[in-house]
Design a protein around this motif. Structure first.
Motif, PDB file in Angstrom:
ATOM      1  N   ALA A 164      -8.245  -5.959 -17.068  1.00 28.80           N
ATOM      2  CA  ALA A 164      -8.292  -6.039 -18.538  1.00 28.80           C
ATOM      3  C   ALA A 164      -9.530  -5.371 -19.139  1.00 28.80           C
ATOM      4  CB  ALA A 164      -8.213  -7.500 -18.979  1.00 28.80           C
ATOM      5  N   VAL A 165      -9.699  -4.098 -18.758  1.00 27.61           N
ATOM      6  CA  VAL A 165     -10.744  -3.285 -19.410  1.00 27.61           C
ATOM      7  C   VAL A 165     -10.084  -1.991 -19.892  1.00 27.61           C
ATOM      8  CG1 VAL A 165     -12.603  -4.217 -17.954  1.00 27.61           C
ATOM      9  CG2 VAL A 165     -11.426  -2.117 -17.266  1.00 27.61           C
ATOM     10  N   PRO A 166     -10.698  -1.286 -20.840  1.00 26.19           N
ATOM     11  CA  PRO A 166     -10.130   0.000 -21.267  1.00 26.19           C
ATOM     12  C   PRO A 166     -10.108   0.989 -20.086  1.00 26.19           C
ATOM     13  CG  PRO A 166     -11.899  -0.715 -22.746  1.00 26.19           C
ATOM     14  CD  PRO A 166     -11.926  -1.635 -21.567  1.00 26.19           C
ATOM     15  N   SER A 167      -9.107   1.851 -20.042  1.00 26.47           N
ATOM     16  CA  SER A 167      -8.975   2.740 -18.871  1.00 26.47           C
ATOM     17  C   SER A 167      -9.864   3.977 -18.974  1.00 26.47           C
ATOM     18  CB  SER A 167      -7.510   3.184 -18.729  1.00 26.47           C
ATOM     19  OG  SER A 167      -7.144   3.892 -19.899  1.00 26.47           O
ATOM     20  N   THR A 168     -10.630   4.052 -20.057  1.00 27.41           N
ATOM     21  CA  THR A 168     -11.613   5.145 -20.123  1.00 27.41           C
ATOM     22  C   THR A 168     -12.983   4.485 -20.318  1.00 27.41           C
ATOM     23  OG1 THR A 168     -11.303   5.234 -22.499  1.00 27.41           O
ATOM     24  CG2 THR A 168     -10.004   6.778 -21.162  1.00 27.41           C
ATOM     25  N   GLY A 169     -14.026   5.228 -20.011  1.00 31.97           N
ATOM     26  CA  GLY A 169     -15.368   4.650 -20.167  1.00 31.97           C
ATOM     27  C   GLY A 169     -15.858   4.022 -18.873  1.00 31.97           C
ATOM     28  N   GLU A 170     -16.767   3.108 -19.028  1.00 30.47           N
ATOM     29  CA  GLU A 170     -17.452   2.540 -17.867  1.00 30.47           C
ATOM     30  C   GLU A 170     -16.460   1.821 -16.949  1.00 30.47           C
ATOM     31  OE1 GLU A 170     -21.819   0.966 -17.489  1.00 30.47           O
ATOM     32  OE2 GLU A 170     -20.580  -0.521 -18.554  1.00 30.47           O
ATOM     33  N   PRO A 171     -16.522   2.083 -15.657  1.00 27.68           N
ATOM     34  CA  PRO A 171     -15.603   1.423 -14.733  1.00 27.68           C
ATOM     35  C   PRO A 171     -15.871  -0.086 -14.685  1.00 27.68           C
ATOM     36  CG  PRO A 171     -16.724   3.284 -13.676  1.00 27.68           C
ATOM     37  CD  PRO A 171     -17.413   3.040 -14.977  1.00 27.68           C
ATOM     38  N   PRO A 172     -14.877  -0.861 -14.300  1.00 28.92           N
ATOM     39  CA  PRO A 172     -15.063  -2.309 -14.177  1.00 28.92           C
ATOM     40  C   PRO A 172     -15.925  -2.659 -12.972  1.00 28.92           C
ATOM     41  CG  PRO A 172     -12.920  -1.687 -13.335  1.00 28.92           C
ATOM     42  CD  PRO A 172     -13.512  -0.441 -13.930  1.00 28.92           C
ATOM     43  N   VAL A 173     -16.466  -3.865 -12.990  1.00 29.86           N
ATOM     44  CA  VAL A 173     -17.204  -4.376 -11.826  1.00 29.86           C
ATOM     45  C   VAL A 173     -16.193  -5.090 -10.934  1.00 29.86           C
ATOM     46  CG1 VAL A 173     -18.996  -5.972 -11.043  1.00 29.86           C
ATOM     47  CG2 VAL A 173     -19.341  -4.621 -13.140  1.00 29.86           C
ATOM     48  N   LEU A 174     -15.884  -4.507  -9.805  1.00 29.06           N
ATOM     49  CA  LEU A 174     -14.982  -5.152  -8.846  1.00 29.06           C
ATOM     50  C   LEU A 174     -15.830  -6.001  -7.910  1.00 29.06           C
ATOM     51  CD1 LEU A 174     -12.629  -2.085  -8.249  1.00 29.06           C
ATOM     52  CD2 LEU A 174     -12.301  -4.029  -9.811  1.00 29.06           C
ATOM     53  N   ASP A 175     -15.266  -7.106  -7.459  1.00 32.80           N
ATOM     54  CA  ASP A 175     -16.094  -8.111  -6.774  1.00 32.80           C
ATOM     55  C   ASP A 175     -16.615  -7.649  -5.414  1.00 32.80           C
ATOM     56  OD1 ASP A 175     -15.823 -10.174  -8.762  1.00 32.80           O
ATOM     57  OD2 ASP A 175     -13.753 -10.413  -8.102  1.00 32.80           O
TER      58      ASP A 175
ATOM     59  N   ARG B  52     -18.534  15.156  -6.674  1.00 27.74           N
ATOM     60  CA  ARG B  52     -19.289  15.458  -7.906  1.00 27.74           C
ATOM     61  C   ARG B  52     -18.680  14.790  -9.152  1.00 27.74           C
ATOM     62  NH1 ARG B  52     -19.204  19.893  -4.721  1.00 27.74           N
ATOM     63  NH2 ARG B  52     -17.249  20.699  -5.578  1.00 27.74           N
ATOM     64  N   GLU B  53     -17.605  14.029  -8.958  1.00 28.41           N
ATOM     65  CA  GLU B  53     -16.937  13.404 -10.112  1.00 28.41           C
ATOM     66  C   GLU B  53     -17.848  12.345 -10.738  1.00 28.41           C
ATOM     67  OE1 GLU B  53     -14.032  14.131 -11.643  1.00 28.41           O
ATOM     68  OE2 GLU B  53     -14.597  12.571 -13.111  1.00 28.41           O
ATOM     69  N   THR B  54     -18.034  12.436 -12.046  1.00 27.96           N
ATOM     70  CA  THR B  54     -18.937  11.469 -12.703  1.00 27.96           C
ATOM     71  C   THR B  54     -18.222  10.652 -13.775  1.00 27.96           C
ATOM     72  OG1 THR B  54     -19.524  13.160 -14.331  1.00 27.96           O
ATOM     73  CG2 THR B  54     -20.951  12.964 -12.383  1.00 27.96           C
ATOM     74  N   ARG B  55     -16.937  10.976 -14.036  1.00 24.93           N
ATOM     75  CA  ARG B  55     -16.263  10.279 -15.149  1.00 24.93           C
ATOM     76  C   ARG B  55     -15.024   9.525 -14.683  1.00 24.93           C
ATOM     77  NH1 ARG B  55     -12.188  11.737 -17.948  1.00 24.93           N
ATOM     78  NH2 ARG B  55     -12.158  13.840 -17.051  1.00 24.93           N
ATOM     79  N   ARG B  56     -14.098  10.208 -14.015  1.00 29.33           N
ATOM     80  CA  ARG B  56     -12.853   9.538 -13.621  1.00 29.33           C
ATOM     81  C   ARG B  56     -13.105   8.541 -12.500  1.00 29.33           C
ATOM     82  NH1 ARG B  56      -9.405  14.697 -12.179  1.00 29.33           N
ATOM     83  NH2 ARG B  56     -11.490  15.341 -11.561  1.00 29.33           N
ATOM     84  N   TRP B  57     -12.257   7.507 -12.461  1.00 27.60           N
ATOM     85  CA  TRP B  57     -12.435   6.447 -11.462  1.00 27.60           C
ATOM     86  C   TRP B  57     -11.672   6.760 -10.173  1.00 27.60           C
ATOM     87  CZ3 TRP B  57     -10.703   1.654 -14.864  1.00 27.60           C
ATOM     88  CH2 TRP B  57     -11.480   1.625 -16.031  1.00 27.60           C
ATOM     89  N   VAL B  58     -10.559   7.480 -10.321  1.00 28.49           N
ATOM     90  CA  VAL B  58      -9.705   7.793  -9.167  1.00 28.49           C
ATOM     91  C   VAL B  58      -9.294   9.261  -9.283  1.00 28.49           C
ATOM     92  CG1 VAL B  58      -7.654   7.121  -7.848  1.00 28.49           C
ATOM     93  CG2 VAL B  58      -8.734   5.454  -9.377  1.00 28.49           C
ATOM     94  N   VAL B  59      -9.400  10.002  -8.204  1.00 32.24           N
ATOM     95  CA  VAL B  59      -9.017  11.424  -8.259  1.00 32.24           C
ATOM     96  C   VAL B  59      -8.264  11.828  -6.996  1.00 32.24           C
ATOM     97  CG1 VAL B  59     -10.965  12.102  -9.735  1.00 32.24           C
ATOM     98  CG2 VAL B  59     -11.205  12.185  -7.237  1.00 32.24           C
TER      99      VAL B  59
ATOM    100  N   ARG C  71      -6.276  13.908  -0.539  1.00 29.09           N
ATOM    101  CA  ARG C  71      -6.407  12.460  -0.422  1.00 29.09           C
ATOM    102  C   ARG C  71      -6.469  11.922  -1.844  1.00 29.09           C
ATOM    103  NH1 ARG C  71      -9.028  10.158   4.176  1.00 29.09           N
ATOM    104  NH2 ARG C  71      -8.174  11.040   6.089  1.00 29.09           N
ATOM    105  N   LEU C  72      -6.183  10.630  -2.042  1.00 27.82           N
ATOM    106  CA  LEU C  72      -6.532   9.952  -3.292  1.00 27.82           C
ATOM    107  C   LEU C  72      -7.744   9.095  -2.999  1.00 27.82           C
ATOM    108  CD1 LEU C  72      -4.106  10.981  -4.848  1.00 27.82           C
ATOM    109  CD2 LEU C  72      -3.533   8.634  -5.461  1.00 27.82           C
ATOM    110  N   THR C  73      -8.704   9.087  -3.909  1.00 34.86           N
ATOM    111  CA  THR C  73      -9.925   8.322  -3.623  1.00 34.86           C
ATOM    112  C   THR C  73     -10.542   7.753  -4.880  1.00 34.86           C
ATOM    113  OG1 THR C  73     -12.093   8.405  -2.502  1.00 34.86           O
ATOM    114  CG2 THR C  73     -11.427  10.379  -3.759  1.00 34.86           C
ATOM    115  N   LEU C  74     -11.130   6.578  -4.729  1.00 31.45           N
ATOM    116  CA  LEU C  74     -12.013   6.086  -5.786  1.00 31.45           C
ATOM    117  C   LEU C  74     -13.261   6.952  -5.772  1.00 31.45           C
ATOM    118  CD1 LEU C  74     -10.037   3.746  -5.938  1.00 31.45           C
ATOM    119  CD2 LEU C  74     -11.945   2.136  -5.915  1.00 31.45           C
ATOM    120  N   THR C  75     -13.912   7.032  -6.897  1.00 32.80           N
ATOM    121  CA  THR C  75     -15.064   7.938  -7.025  1.00 32.80           C
ATOM    122  C   THR C  75     -16.372   7.140  -7.091  1.00 32.80           C
ATOM    123  OG1 THR C  75     -14.883   7.840  -9.433  1.00 32.80           O
ATOM    124  CG2 THR C  75     -13.670   9.620  -8.286  1.00 32.80           C
ATOM    125  N   VAL C  76     -17.469   7.862  -7.024  1.00 38.97           N
ATOM    126  CA  VAL C  76     -18.791   7.222  -7.031  1.00 38.97           C
ATOM    127  C   VAL C  76     -18.985   6.306  -8.242  1.00 38.97           C
ATOM    128  CG1 VAL C  76     -21.291   7.682  -7.157  1.00 38.97           C
ATOM    129  CG2 VAL C  76     -19.839   9.003  -5.588  1.00 38.97           C
TER     130      VAL C  76
END
Ligand code: 6PG
Length: 266
Positions: A142-153, A176-183, A194-199
Protein backbone atom coordinates in the motif's frame (compact mmCIF):
# COMPACT_ATOMS: atom_id res chain seq x y z
CA UNK A 1 21.50 -10.66 16.18
CA UNK A 2 21.72 -13.31 18.85
CA UNK A 3 24.96 -15.18 18.29
CA UNK A 4 25.56 -18.68 19.49
CA UNK A 5 29.03 -19.49 20.73
CA UNK A 6 31.64 -20.53 18.17
CA UNK A 7 30.80 -17.72 15.77
CA UNK A 8 33.02 -14.79 14.92
CA UNK A 9 31.48 -11.41 14.55
CA UNK A 10 33.20 -8.63 12.72
CA UNK A 11 31.43 -5.32 12.80
CA UNK A 12 32.37 -2.94 10.04
CA UNK A 13 30.93 0.39 9.05
CA UNK A 14 27.18 -0.18 8.98
CA UNK A 15 27.35 -3.92 8.65
CA UNK A 16 27.92 -7.06 10.63
CA UNK A 17 29.94 -9.97 9.28
CA UNK A 18 29.20 -13.20 11.14
CA UNK A 19 31.46 -16.14 10.46
CA UNK A 20 29.95 -19.57 11.08
CA UNK A 21 31.40 -23.05 10.90
CA UNK A 22 29.79 -24.24 7.70
CA UNK A 23 26.84 -23.87 5.32
CA UNK A 24 24.49 -25.59 7.75
CA UNK A 25 25.42 -23.19 10.55
CA UNK A 26 24.88 -20.29 8.14
CA UNK A 27 21.43 -21.66 7.28
CA UNK A 28 20.49 -22.16 10.94
CA UNK A 29 21.61 -18.65 11.87
CA UNK A 30 19.63 -17.31 8.93
CA UNK A 31 16.55 -19.27 10.05
CA UNK A 32 16.86 -17.73 13.51
CA UNK A 33 17.04 -14.30 11.92
CA UNK A 34 14.00 -14.97 9.73
CA UNK A 35 12.00 -15.96 12.83
CA UNK A 36 13.20 -12.87 14.68
CA UNK A 37 12.28 -10.54 11.82
CA UNK A 38 8.93 -12.26 11.26
CA UNK A 39 7.94 -11.99 14.91
CA UNK A 40 8.90 -8.32 15.06
CA UNK A 41 7.13 -7.41 11.83
CA UNK A 42 3.90 -9.27 12.65
CA UNK A 43 3.84 -7.78 16.15
CA UNK A 44 4.42 -4.28 14.79
CA UNK A 45 2.43 -4.33 11.54
CA UNK A 46 0.45 -7.56 11.42
CA UNK A 47 2.44 -8.66 8.40
CA UNK A 48 5.95 -9.87 7.43
CA UNK A 49 7.33 -9.05 4.01
CA UNK A 50 10.26 -11.22 2.96
CA UNK A 51 12.27 -11.20 -0.27
CA UNK A 52 13.68 -14.63 -1.10
CA UNK A 53 16.96 -15.09 -2.92
CA UNK A 54 17.62 -17.71 -5.54
CA UNK A 55 20.49 -19.95 -6.42
CA UNK A 56 21.46 -22.98 -4.35
CA UNK A 57 22.70 -21.57 -1.02
CA UNK A 58 19.28 -20.67 0.46
CA UNK A 59 17.73 -24.08 -0.25
CA UNK A 60 18.80 -25.48 3.13
CA UNK A 61 17.48 -22.36 4.88
CA UNK A 62 14.10 -22.81 3.20
CA UNK A 63 14.05 -26.50 4.15
CA UNK A 64 14.82 -25.61 7.77
CA UNK A 65 12.03 -23.02 7.88
CA UNK A 66 9.57 -25.69 6.72
CA UNK A 67 10.18 -27.94 9.74
CA UNK A 68 10.41 -27.76 13.51
CA UNK A 69 11.64 -25.80 15.44
CA UNK A 70 11.39 -22.91 12.99
CA UNK A 71 8.12 -23.68 11.19
CA UNK A 72 5.93 -23.24 14.26
CA UNK A 73 7.60 -19.95 15.18
CA UNK A 74 6.36 -18.11 12.10
CA UNK A 75 2.75 -16.98 11.52
CA UNK A 76 2.76 -18.09 7.88
CA UNK A 77 -0.73 -16.71 7.19
CA UNK A 78 0.72 -13.22 7.65
CA UNK A 79 3.78 -13.62 5.42
CA UNK A 80 4.05 -11.83 2.06
CA UNK A 81 6.66 -13.59 -0.10
CA UNK A 82 8.55 -11.82 -2.86
CA UNK A 83 11.64 -12.70 -4.89
CA UNK A 84 14.79 -10.65 -5.40
CA UNK A 85 15.24 -11.97 -8.90
CA UNK A 86 14.10 -14.64 -11.30
CA UNK A 87 15.34 -16.43 -14.36
CA UNK A 88 13.40 -16.22 -17.63
CA UNK A 89 12.00 -19.73 -17.25
CA UNK A 90 8.58 -21.10 -16.27
CA UNK A 91 7.89 -21.81 -12.60
CA UNK A 92 8.26 -25.59 -13.05
CA UNK A 93 11.68 -25.28 -14.70
CA UNK A 94 14.62 -26.65 -12.65
CA UNK A 95 16.31 -23.22 -12.84
CA UNK A 96 13.31 -21.36 -11.41
CA UNK A 97 14.00 -19.56 -8.13
CA UNK A 98 10.26 -19.71 -7.45
CA UNK A 99 10.24 -23.45 -8.14
CA UNK A 100 13.11 -24.06 -5.74
CA UNK A 101 11.45 -22.08 -2.93
CA UNK A 102 8.09 -23.76 -3.58
CA UNK A 103 9.61 -27.23 -3.35
CA UNK A 104 11.82 -26.47 -0.32
CA UNK A 105 9.37 -24.33 1.66
CA UNK A 106 6.19 -22.89 0.20
CA UNK A 107 4.51 -26.21 -0.57
CA UNK A 108 5.00 -27.15 3.10
CA UNK A 109 3.75 -24.08 4.96
CA UNK A 110 0.36 -22.30 4.91
CA UNK A 111 1.25 -19.05 3.18
CA UNK A 112 -1.97 -17.98 1.42
CA UNK A 113 -1.43 -18.30 -2.38
CA UNK A 114 -2.40 -14.64 -2.82
CA UNK A 115 0.56 -13.74 -0.62
CA UNK A 116 3.10 -15.59 -2.77
CA UNK A 117 4.20 -12.99 -5.31
CA UNK A 118 6.00 -14.80 -8.12
CA UNK A 119 7.99 -12.87 -10.71
CA UNK A 120 6.59 -13.81 -14.12
CA UNK A 121 10.01 -13.64 -15.74
CA UNK A 122 9.05 -16.23 -18.33
CA UNK A 123 6.80 -13.71 -20.05
CA UNK A 124 7.95 -12.48 -23.44
CA UNK A 125 7.29 -8.87 -22.40
CA UNK A 126 9.89 -8.79 -19.64
CA UNK A 127 9.85 -5.03 -19.25
CA UNK A 128 6.10 -5.27 -18.74
CA UNK A 129 6.58 -8.10 -16.25
CA UNK A 130 9.10 -5.98 -14.32
CA UNK A 131 6.74 -2.99 -14.21
CA UNK A 132 3.87 -5.20 -13.10
CA UNK A 133 5.98 -6.75 -10.36
CA UNK A 134 6.85 -3.30 -9.01
CA UNK A 135 3.16 -2.44 -9.08
CA UNK A 136 2.38 -5.69 -7.21
CA UNK A 137 4.90 -4.78 -4.52
CA UNK A 138 3.36 -1.31 -4.24
CA UNK A 139 -0.18 -2.72 -4.06
CA UNK A 140 0.78 -5.29 -1.46
CA UNK A 141 2.40 -2.82 0.93
CA UNK A 142 0.00 0.00 0.00
CA UNK A 143 2.48 2.59 -1.22
CA UNK A 144 2.49 4.58 -4.48
CA UNK A 145 4.21 2.63 -7.28
CA UNK A 146 6.46 5.55 -8.13
CA UNK A 147 8.87 7.37 -5.84
CA UNK A 148 10.66 6.02 -2.83
CA UNK A 149 10.58 2.22 -2.59
CA UNK A 150 8.84 0.63 0.41
CA UNK A 151 10.73 -0.72 3.41
CA UNK A 152 10.45 -4.50 3.16
CA UNK A 153 11.06 -6.34 6.41
CA UNK A 154 13.72 -8.86 5.38
CA UNK A 155 15.70 -9.15 2.16
CA UNK A 156 17.69 -12.35 1.61
CA UNK A 157 20.60 -12.15 -0.80
CA UNK A 158 23.26 -14.46 -2.14
CA UNK A 159 26.47 -13.58 -3.91
CA UNK A 160 28.04 -15.18 -6.95
CA UNK A 161 31.80 -15.76 -7.32
CA UNK A 162 31.79 -12.74 -9.64
CA UNK A 163 30.37 -10.46 -6.94
CA UNK A 164 26.84 -10.28 -8.34
CA UNK A 165 23.81 -10.29 -6.08
CA UNK A 166 20.20 -10.84 -7.05
CA UNK A 167 20.60 -10.48 -10.81
CA UNK A 168 22.76 -7.39 -10.58
CA UNK A 169 25.70 -8.78 -12.55
CA UNK A 170 28.99 -6.93 -13.08
CA UNK A 171 28.90 -4.21 -15.74
CA UNK A 172 25.22 -4.72 -16.54
CA UNK A 173 22.64 -2.00 -16.96
CA UNK A 174 20.61 -2.82 -13.85
CA UNK A 175 23.58 -2.07 -11.61
CA UNK A 176 23.19 1.61 -12.48
CA UNK A 177 19.40 1.79 -12.01
CA UNK A 178 18.53 4.51 -9.50
CA UNK A 179 14.76 4.93 -9.95
CA UNK A 180 12.86 1.77 -10.91
CA UNK A 181 12.38 -0.95 -8.31
CA UNK A 182 12.31 -3.93 -10.68
CA UNK A 183 13.94 -4.20 -14.11
CA UNK A 184 14.73 -6.62 -16.90
CA UNK A 185 18.50 -7.04 -17.01
CA UNK A 186 20.36 -8.58 -19.93
CA UNK A 187 23.36 -10.58 -18.69
CA UNK A 188 25.88 -11.02 -21.55
CA UNK A 189 27.86 -13.78 -19.87
CA UNK A 190 24.67 -15.83 -19.46
CA UNK A 191 23.32 -14.64 -22.82
CA UNK A 192 19.93 -14.18 -21.23
CA UNK A 193 17.64 -11.71 -19.50
CA UNK A 194 16.87 -11.80 -15.82
CA UNK A 195 14.26 -9.92 -13.76
CA UNK A 196 15.75 -8.31 -10.69
CA UNK A 197 15.04 -5.97 -7.85
CA UNK A 198 17.34 -2.98 -8.01
CA UNK A 199 19.65 -1.26 -5.54
CA UNK A 200 17.11 1.43 -4.55
CA UNK A 201 14.57 -1.09 -3.25
CA UNK A 202 17.13 -3.59 -1.94
CA UNK A 203 18.83 -0.91 0.16
CA UNK A 204 15.51 0.01 1.77
CA UNK A 205 15.29 -3.36 3.49
CA UNK A 206 14.74 -3.13 7.23
CA UNK A 207 17.07 -6.12 7.47
CA UNK A 208 19.31 -7.33 4.65
CA UNK A 209 20.86 -10.76 5.07
CA UNK A 210 23.59 -12.10 2.77
CA UNK A 211 24.14 -15.85 2.93
CA UNK A 212 27.57 -16.80 1.56
CA UNK A 213 29.11 -20.26 1.79
CA UNK A 214 31.92 -22.12 0.07
CA UNK A 215 35.60 -21.54 -0.60
CA UNK A 216 34.84 -20.47 -4.16
CA UNK A 217 33.26 -17.30 -2.75
CA UNK A 218 36.32 -16.49 -0.63
CA UNK A 219 38.30 -14.27 -2.99
CA UNK A 220 35.31 -12.18 -4.06
CA UNK A 221 34.05 -11.92 -0.48
CA UNK A 222 37.35 -10.36 0.53
CA UNK A 223 37.23 -7.98 -2.43
CA UNK A 224 33.65 -6.96 -1.68
CA UNK A 225 34.14 -6.51 2.06
CA UNK A 226 37.74 -5.40 2.30
CA UNK A 227 38.77 -4.19 -1.14
CA UNK A 228 38.47 -0.74 -2.66
CA UNK A 229 35.02 0.34 -3.92
CA UNK A 230 34.46 -1.03 -7.41
CA UNK A 231 30.68 -1.48 -7.59
CA UNK A 232 30.41 -1.81 -11.37
CA UNK A 233 32.65 -4.88 -11.11
CA UNK A 234 31.40 -5.93 -7.66
CA UNK A 235 27.68 -5.09 -7.49
CA UNK A 236 27.36 -6.64 -4.00
CA UNK A 237 29.25 -3.57 -2.77
CA UNK A 238 26.21 -1.49 -3.69
CA UNK A 239 24.14 -3.13 -0.96
CA UNK A 240 24.29 -0.58 1.81
CA UNK A 241 21.12 -0.23 3.90
CA UNK A 242 19.65 3.26 3.98
CA UNK A 243 17.17 2.56 6.79
CA UNK A 244 17.95 -0.86 8.20
CA UNK A 245 20.81 -3.17 8.94
CA UNK A 246 23.05 -5.43 6.86
CA UNK A 247 24.32 -8.77 8.12
CA UNK A 248 26.63 -11.07 6.20
CA UNK A 249 26.36 -14.70 7.30
CA UNK A 250 29.43 -16.41 5.91
CA UNK A 251 30.92 -19.82 6.51
CA UNK A 252 34.56 -20.31 7.42
CA UNK A 253 35.33 -21.69 3.95
CA UNK A 254 34.31 -18.38 2.39
CA UNK A 255 35.64 -16.24 5.21
CA UNK A 256 39.09 -17.82 5.10
CA UNK A 257 40.24 -15.12 2.70
CA UNK A 258 39.16 -12.28 4.98
CA UNK A 259 41.95 -10.36 6.63
CA UNK A 260 39.28 -9.01 8.98
CA UNK A 261 39.54 -8.50 12.70
CA UNK A 262 36.87 -9.25 15.23
CA UNK A 263 36.01 -11.18 18.31
CA UNK A 264 36.81 -14.86 18.11
CA UNK A 265 34.48 -16.82 20.35
CA UNK A 266 35.82 -20.15 21.60
C1 6PG B 1 20.16 -16.31 -8.69
C2 6PG B 1 20.39 -15.63 -7.38
C3 6PG B 1 21.80 -15.19 -7.31
C4 6PG B 1 22.44 -16.08 -6.29
C5 6PG B 1 23.93 -16.10 -6.45
C6 6PG B 1 24.56 -17.14 -5.53
O1 6PG B 1 19.07 -16.19 -9.26
O2 6PG B 1 21.08 -17.04 -9.09
O3 6PG B 1 19.51 -14.77 -6.97
O4 6PG B 1 22.01 -13.86 -6.97
O5 6PG B 1 22.08 -15.65 -4.99
O6 6PG B 1 24.21 -16.42 -7.80
O7 6PG B 1 24.09 -18.39 -5.96
P1 6PG B 1 24.50 -19.74 -5.18
O8 6PG B 1 23.82 -19.66 -3.86
O9 6PG B 1 23.95 -20.85 -6.05
O10 6PG B 1 25.99 -19.73 -5.07
Amino acid sequence: MSLNRGQTTVSRAGMEVVQLADAEAVSRAAAEEVVRCARGAVAARGRFTIVLSGGSTPRLLYELLAVSPFREQIDWERVEVFWGDERTVPPDHPDSNFGMARAALLAKVPVPPARVHRMAAERHDRDGAAQEYAAEIARTVAVPSTGEPPVLDLILLGMGPDGHTASLFPHTEAVRETRRWVVRNYVPKLQTDRLTLTVPILNRGAAILFLVAGADKGPVLREVLEGPPDPERLPSQLIRPTVGRLVWLVDRAAAGSLAGTGRVLP
